[in-house]
Design an enzyme around this catalytic site. Structure first.
Site, PDB file in Angstrom:
ATOM      1  N   LYS A   1       1.653  25.426  53.100  1.00 54.04           N
ATOM      2  CA  LYS A   1       2.055  26.431  54.102  1.00 54.04           C
ATOM      3  C   LYS A   1       1.013  27.522  54.223  1.00 54.04           C
ATOM      4  O   LYS A   1       0.788  28.062  55.305  1.00 54.04           O
ATOM      5  CB  LYS A   1       3.412  27.041  53.734  1.00 54.04           C
ATOM      6  CG  LYS A   1       4.555  26.101  54.019  1.00 54.04           C
ATOM      7  CD  LYS A   1       5.827  26.874  54.253  1.00 54.04           C
ATOM      8  CE  LYS A   1       6.926  25.936  54.702  1.00 54.04           C
ATOM      9  NZ  LYS A   1       8.215  26.586  54.826  1.00 54.04           N
TER      10      LYS A   1
ATOM     11  N   LYS B   1       7.654  11.727  61.119  1.00 52.00           N
ATOM     12  CA  LYS B   1       9.070  12.093  61.223  1.00 52.00           C
ATOM     13  C   LYS B   1       9.299  13.030  62.411  1.00 52.00           C
ATOM     14  O   LYS B   1       8.391  13.761  62.817  1.00 52.00           O
ATOM     15  CB  LYS B   1       9.562  12.702  59.911  1.00 52.00           C
ATOM     16  CG  LYS B   1       9.186  14.141  59.685  1.00 52.00           C
ATOM     17  CD  LYS B   1      10.060  14.757  58.582  1.00 52.00           C
ATOM     18  CE  LYS B   1       9.864  16.263  58.544  1.00 52.00           C
ATOM     19  NZ  LYS B   1      10.779  17.000  57.703  1.00 52.00           N
TER      20      LYS B   1
ATOM     21  N   LYS C   1      11.107  19.649  63.669  1.00 52.58           N
ATOM     22  CA  LYS C   1      11.490  20.734  64.571  1.00 52.58           C
ATOM     23  C   LYS C   1      10.298  21.611  64.941  1.00 52.58           C
ATOM     24  O   LYS C   1      10.308  22.279  65.960  1.00 52.58           O
ATOM     25  CB  LYS C   1      12.644  21.549  63.992  1.00 52.58           C
ATOM     26  CG  LYS C   1      12.414  22.143  62.632  1.00 52.58           C
ATOM     27  CD  LYS C   1      13.701  22.729  62.075  1.00 52.58           C
ATOM     28  CE  LYS C   1      13.471  23.227  60.658  1.00 52.58           C
ATOM     29  NZ  LYS C   1      14.695  23.595  59.978  1.00 52.58           N
TER      30      LYS C   1
HETATM   31  P1  AMP Z   1      13.137  20.726  57.757  1.00 56.83           P
HETATM   32  O1  AMP Z   1      13.517  20.562  59.193  1.00 56.83           O
HETATM   33  O2  AMP Z   1      11.840  20.050  57.451  1.00 56.83           O
HETATM   34  O3  AMP Z   1      13.242  22.149  57.283  1.00 56.83           O
HETATM   35  O4  AMP Z   1      14.208  19.915  56.902  1.00 56.83           O
HETATM   36  C1  AMP Z   1      15.497  20.343  56.641  1.00 56.83           C
HETATM   37  C2  AMP Z   1      16.321  19.159  56.173  1.00 56.83           C
HETATM   38  O5  AMP Z   1      16.487  18.217  57.238  1.00 56.83           O
HETATM   39  C3  AMP Z   1      15.716  18.384  55.011  1.00 56.83           C
HETATM   40  O6  AMP Z   1      16.755  18.059  54.097  1.00 56.83           O
HETATM   41  C4  AMP Z   1      15.156  17.133  55.616  1.00 56.83           C
HETATM   42  O7  AMP Z   1      15.227  16.040  54.744  1.00 56.83           O
HETATM   43  C5  AMP Z   1      16.053  16.918  56.825  1.00 56.83           C
HETATM   44  N1  AMP Z   1      15.240  16.351  57.901  1.00 56.83           N
HETATM   45  C6  AMP Z   1      14.299  17.019  58.623  1.00 56.83           C
HETATM   46  N2  AMP Z   1      13.734  16.207  59.542  1.00 56.83           N
HETATM   47  C7  AMP Z   1      14.308  14.991  59.375  1.00 56.83           C
HETATM   48  C8  AMP Z   1      14.128  13.717  60.000  1.00 56.83           C
HETATM   49  N3  AMP Z   1      13.249  13.545  60.985  1.00 56.83           N
HETATM   50  N4  AMP Z   1      14.914  12.693  59.587  1.00 56.83           N
HETATM   51  C9  AMP Z   1      15.801  12.855  58.586  1.00 56.83           C
HETATM   52  N5  AMP Z   1      16.005  14.010  57.943  1.00 56.83           N
HETATM   53  C10 AMP Z   1      15.278  15.076  58.337  1.00 56.83           C
END
Ligand code: AMP
Length: 341
Positions: free
Chosen positions: A117, A207, A210
């Site tokens: 980060k 993946k 967001k």
């Molecule tokens: P983040 O959006 O990276 O802060 O992730 C927050 C949570 O959402 C984490 O537990 C990730 O494992 C889950 N997550 C984020 N993006 C995905 C995705 N594309 N598919 C499955 N789980 C996701």
């Protein structure tokens, strides 16, 4: 009763990937353990600005983030569910300072997320970004939480929390902190052995994220359902011309099959069996677009039915509980380190 604790950052608009990969499993866990565990569900709002954000939105995003989880199925009538904001429980910050003083600088410096980060925001590397894993350790240890459903990017921070707790228990007595379960046990507890990953719609080897700049790569939970359907229709696939479930050679098509199975609540193998061998990618896209559109319409309707006042009421109850538990633990630690008698 054991404690399951999960924190959800709410700064950015969540995606369908977040919903399927984090919201749904968390809600399912909360139902599975509703009678036997405290379920501490908190918004780590103090963690929200370890990297720059728009502060004028933070408060409202917090309320909205909680609405999303309630709409996803968290049972607000469960007396063992406690929803709270980290910033409303001052013991988190107080314990974090004490834990700071029991964390070797070298150990904290090894956190790979800080390095990553920090590289993303070279102009805004703050002490807060460096220190947040220790605040996270306080979030966990204050409640004697054993299971902490979290993403894999947080496993190193979980290990740090375990190390700090073990170090302090060795010095001050074994009953000071409950040591959170190690990574392997957490993964088993979360039923995450298969590691669900919803892929980007435009670059399906990655993946769905967001923070991705390309809006067409992701379905946001606030997307207009019709726009979301269009994003599915324009999703990147391949030129094989035959539908197969093959994440390596046909990640786009396979991603659509996974989304369809999760949104229609059907076994993935059944969905694969329905579509395997068919040649019209358009038909599959239409089906998935339709499922996504219905899902978003229903979900947004549920979100809109929850008022700010409903959320405030839940928070008031949760924050009273959290302060009681956290202050009891904080006093125990203050006593151990010699601040009070
Ligand atoms: P983040 O959006 O990276 O802060 O992730 C927050 C949570 O959402 C984490 O537990 C990730 O494992 C889950 N997550 C984020 N993006 C995905 C995705 N594309 N598919 C499955 N789980 C996701």
């Amino acid at each position: 009763m054991q404690t399951i604790l999960t924190g959800v950052r709410v700064n950015e608009e969540p995606t369908l990937g977040n919903f399927l990969g984090a919201y749904t499993p968390m809600v399912n866990l909360s139902h599975e353990h509703a009678k036997t565990s405290n379920i501490n569900f908190f918004v780590p709002d103090l963690h929200s600005f370890t990297t720059p954000i728009d502060h004028s939105k933070l408060y409202d995003q917090t309320i909205k983030g909680i609405k999303y989880y309630l709409a996803a199925g968290l049972d607000q009538n469960n007396p063992n569910l406690h929803v709270y904001r980290q910033s409303r429980v001052p013991a988190h910050s107080e314990l974090a300072w004490i834990l700071d003083c029991f964390t070797p600088f070298g150990e904290a410096s090894r956190m790979t997320q800080f390095k990553e980060k920090g590289a993303e925001h070279p102009d805004a590397v703050t002490v807060g970004l460096f220190n947040y894993p220790i605040l996270m350790a306080a979030d966990i240890l204050l409640y004697d939480a054993k299971y902490i459903p979290l993403g894999e990017d947080q496993f190193q921070h979980l290990e740090l929390a375990r190390n700090i707790a073990t170090r302090m228990n060795n010095k001050f007595g074994e009953d000071l902190f409950t040591i959170p379960a190690p990574e392997k046990e957490q993964v088993k507890f979360m039923h995450l052995e298969n590691g669900l990953r919803i892929r980007s719609l435009t670059e399906p080897t990655k993946k769905m994220s967001k923070s991705a700049e390309n809006e067409r790569s992701k379905i946001l939970l606030c997307d207009d359902p019709k726009l979301a359907a269009k994003k599915i229709m324009s999703a990147t696939t391949d030129s094989e011309g035959v539908i197969r479930f093959d994440m390596v050679n046909q990640p786009g098509i396979s991603n659509l099959l996974v989304i369809e199975s999760l949104l229609s609540n059907r076994d993935l193998q059944d969905v694969i069996a329905d579509w395997s061998g068919q040649t019209s990618y358009g038909d599959l896209k239409h089906k998935v677009a339709d499922s996504v559109m219905h899902f978003l319409s229903d979900f947004q309707e549920r979100v809109n039915a929850i008022s700010d006042a409903d959320v405030e009421e839940i928070l008031q109850k949760g924050e009273q509980y959290a302060n009681e538990v956290a202050n009891t633990k904080l006093r125990q630690v203050q006593k151990a380190v010699g601040l009070i008698k």
